[in-house]
Scaffold this active site. Sequence first.
Site, PDB file in Angstrom:
ATOM      1  N   HIS A  20       0.832  -1.209   0.000  1.00  0.00           N
ATOM      2  CA  HIS A  20       0.000   0.000   0.000  1.00  0.00           C
ATOM      3  C   HIS A  20       0.865   1.257   0.000  1.00  0.00           C
ATOM      4  O   HIS A  20       0.673   2.163  -0.829  1.00  0.00           O
ATOM      5  CB  HIS A  20      -0.919  -0.013   1.230  1.00  0.00           C
ATOM      6  CG  HIS A  20      -1.803   1.188   1.326  1.00  0.00           C
ATOM      7  ND1 HIS A  20      -3.068   1.229   0.791  1.00  0.00           N
ATOM      8  CD2 HIS A  20      -1.588   2.418   1.890  1.00  0.00           C
ATOM      9  CE1 HIS A  20      -3.603   2.417   1.015  1.00  0.00           C
ATOM     10  NE2 HIS A  20      -2.736   3.162   1.685  1.00  0.00           N
ATOM     11  N   GLU A  21       1.815   1.310   0.923  1.00  0.00           N
ATOM     12  CA  GLU A  21       2.670   2.500   1.022  1.00  0.00           C
ATOM     13  C   GLU A  21       3.614   2.605  -0.168  1.00  0.00           C
ATOM     14  O   GLU A  21       3.957   3.709  -0.603  1.00  0.00           O
ATOM     15  CB  GLU A  21       3.461   2.472   2.334  1.00  0.00           C
ATOM     16  CG  GLU A  21       2.602   2.430   3.590  1.00  0.00           C
ATOM     17  CD  GLU A  21       1.590   3.561   3.650  1.00  0.00           C
ATOM     18  OE1 GLU A  21       1.843   4.630   3.058  1.00  0.00           O
ATOM     19  OE2 GLU A  21       0.528   3.376   4.283  1.00  0.00           O
ATOM     20  N   HIS A  24       1.933   4.496  -2.912  1.00  0.00           N
ATOM     21  CA  HIS A  24       2.039   5.949  -2.723  1.00  0.00           C
ATOM     22  C   HIS A  24       3.432   6.445  -3.110  1.00  0.00           C
ATOM     23  O   HIS A  24       3.580   7.486  -3.773  1.00  0.00           O
ATOM     24  CB  HIS A  24       1.774   6.309  -1.254  1.00  0.00           C
ATOM     25  CG  HIS A  24       0.346   6.145  -0.823  1.00  0.00           C
ATOM     26  ND1 HIS A  24      -0.711   6.629  -1.551  1.00  0.00           N
ATOM     27  CD2 HIS A  24      -0.186   5.557   0.292  1.00  0.00           C
ATOM     28  CE1 HIS A  24      -1.840   6.354  -0.922  1.00  0.00           C
ATOM     29  NE2 HIS A  24      -1.551   5.704   0.198  1.00  0.00           N
TER      30      HIS A  24
END
Length: 619
Positions: A20-21, A24
């Site tokens: 997820h990170e 980003h």
Amino acid sequence: MTVIYFVLAALALGFLILIHELGHLLAAKAVGMTVESFSIGFGPALVRKKMGSIEYRIGAIPFGGYVRIKGMDRNDKEISEDREKTVYDIPGGFFSKSPWKRIFVLAAGPLANILVALFAFGILYFSGGRTKPFSEHTSIVGWAHPSLEQKGLRPGDRIFLCNGQVYSGNKMAFSSSLLDRKLSLQGEHPAYFSEAESFSLDVPFNPSLEGVPCLGASYLLYRGSEPLPEKSPLIDAGLSEGDRLVWMDGALVFSGVQVSQILNEKKAFLRIERQGKIVFVRQSRVLAGDLQLTSYFKNELIDCQYEAGLKGKWASLYMLPYIINSDGFVESKINLLNTDQQSLDYHLELGDRIVAVDGIPVMSNADILRLVQDHRVSLIFQRMSSGQLSVLDQKAADKAFIDSYDMDDLLRVAGSVGEEREVSHLGEYRLVTRVQPKPWVHIYSEELLDKQRALASKFRDEQEKRYYLERIESEKQRISLGIPLKDLAVQYNPAPLVLMGESISDSLRTVKALGSGRLSPQWLSGPVGIVRILHTGWSMGIPEALSWIGLISINLAVLNLLPIPVLDGGYILLCLWESVSRRRLNMRLIEKGLVPFMILLILFFVFLTLQDLSRVFIG
């Protein structure tokens, strides 16, 4: 192995947060933003390492992670040094880019989770899916809650739609009723004995108060790998591996719960002559002391008791709630003394003649009285072929289940119960009559309950502890056949996009139910609970673990896209407002508004963690 599974579970959750990170991070770099730090977890850094301009960290609090991009808050060093600057003026800063580029960066994390889920579901699909019990994903009902049965849902029915969605099994019925507080079902009564007939029902149902709405049908197979207990009522029945229990006391049986229900209902299975035809009914056995008996009939009952060779007080005898003459004819029904506390279903008619009780022929009312003191069951087993026992694709399994019955042979065998010459074998069916079930504790060792007692004793709430201990004691006395009945395995392998759609739909419905107050947070899990779920998945094999990884990854994506401040979805909403209004955001006002939401989010995660820990250590 438990430690290994726990480590794998923790790594899987960490991997999902990392992905997820990472989404980003890569998106931010792609649009020219300057990334300052990349962290898995919050709080003080347990491990940190600077590579290039980015500091990589592992935080002490494993609630998630973050990517810190230059200029995301007003306390940035460049703004502090130059009071005229805003977050929009920082080169390489988050707000220096257009709203749509910021939205791209914010959405990249959830998108990465969706891609991971698609990848996990894809691996699962192309590796053949998961081997699951037939009962878990069948559309055929094995047992229905009494409130649903009153509305027309019966064991053996097939459900097509549940609350407007294609039915996928009993878990869907549970989740739909939990989220919607109702069940709208459409399906059919299959052609077991007559023509198929469609049905629909719409009923309020709250599983938090009423329990499980229904269970899926099971094959009820005796596999032979687990021997019968020495005290089993079926120890001398001559069962072989692959025998399937299909019929019991006049009814097709579709689940272990239905079998247990029939065994514990205190009903006699009667063969009746009615207007020149043979019919079978199950009629309640009632204590004589609970019935409105005249003095004359009490004396008649005592005479009948003497003739039947029964000892004890007449009031402690079981009897059918009818006046039955010496030839076995029903003359009238008898009412209960207290109709407020219980009610009876009367299935016999005036003029009926009882010719057999529990498969045993009778000649007089004394025979009937003697036989209704205990309950003996009549069973029909089906000898399954090796082809019928092979693993089927789940999509074809329901039709195979319904088509597995040879109803002509089955009805011929069942119709002979109580005859002087019963049809004990016909085709693949075998009749076993006069089986005397026993209380569970008379068949199995009580030591098997010690583990359950130990778990119940850990409850801190004395009332809850007492409830579960009393329930264990009552379960000991439940009537049982003493046979381990297993289900048939099926190959469950829906397409990846189908799993994706179902997972996203369930997540959104859960959020909606939480927001409306129909779903309590007690049904949710935090990081500890997720690790426990993944631990269970790994212990059941790689396919099950992949399924849970995909499902949890979808839930992470949906959670982060919610339009709540401090989450990705909240920031996306602000960027959309900025793009539409063409006005810059007031960061001072926004940061003040974020504080209460941040506090609420932390408290929510703390609540979930404490709830998860209580499940681990208390139960």
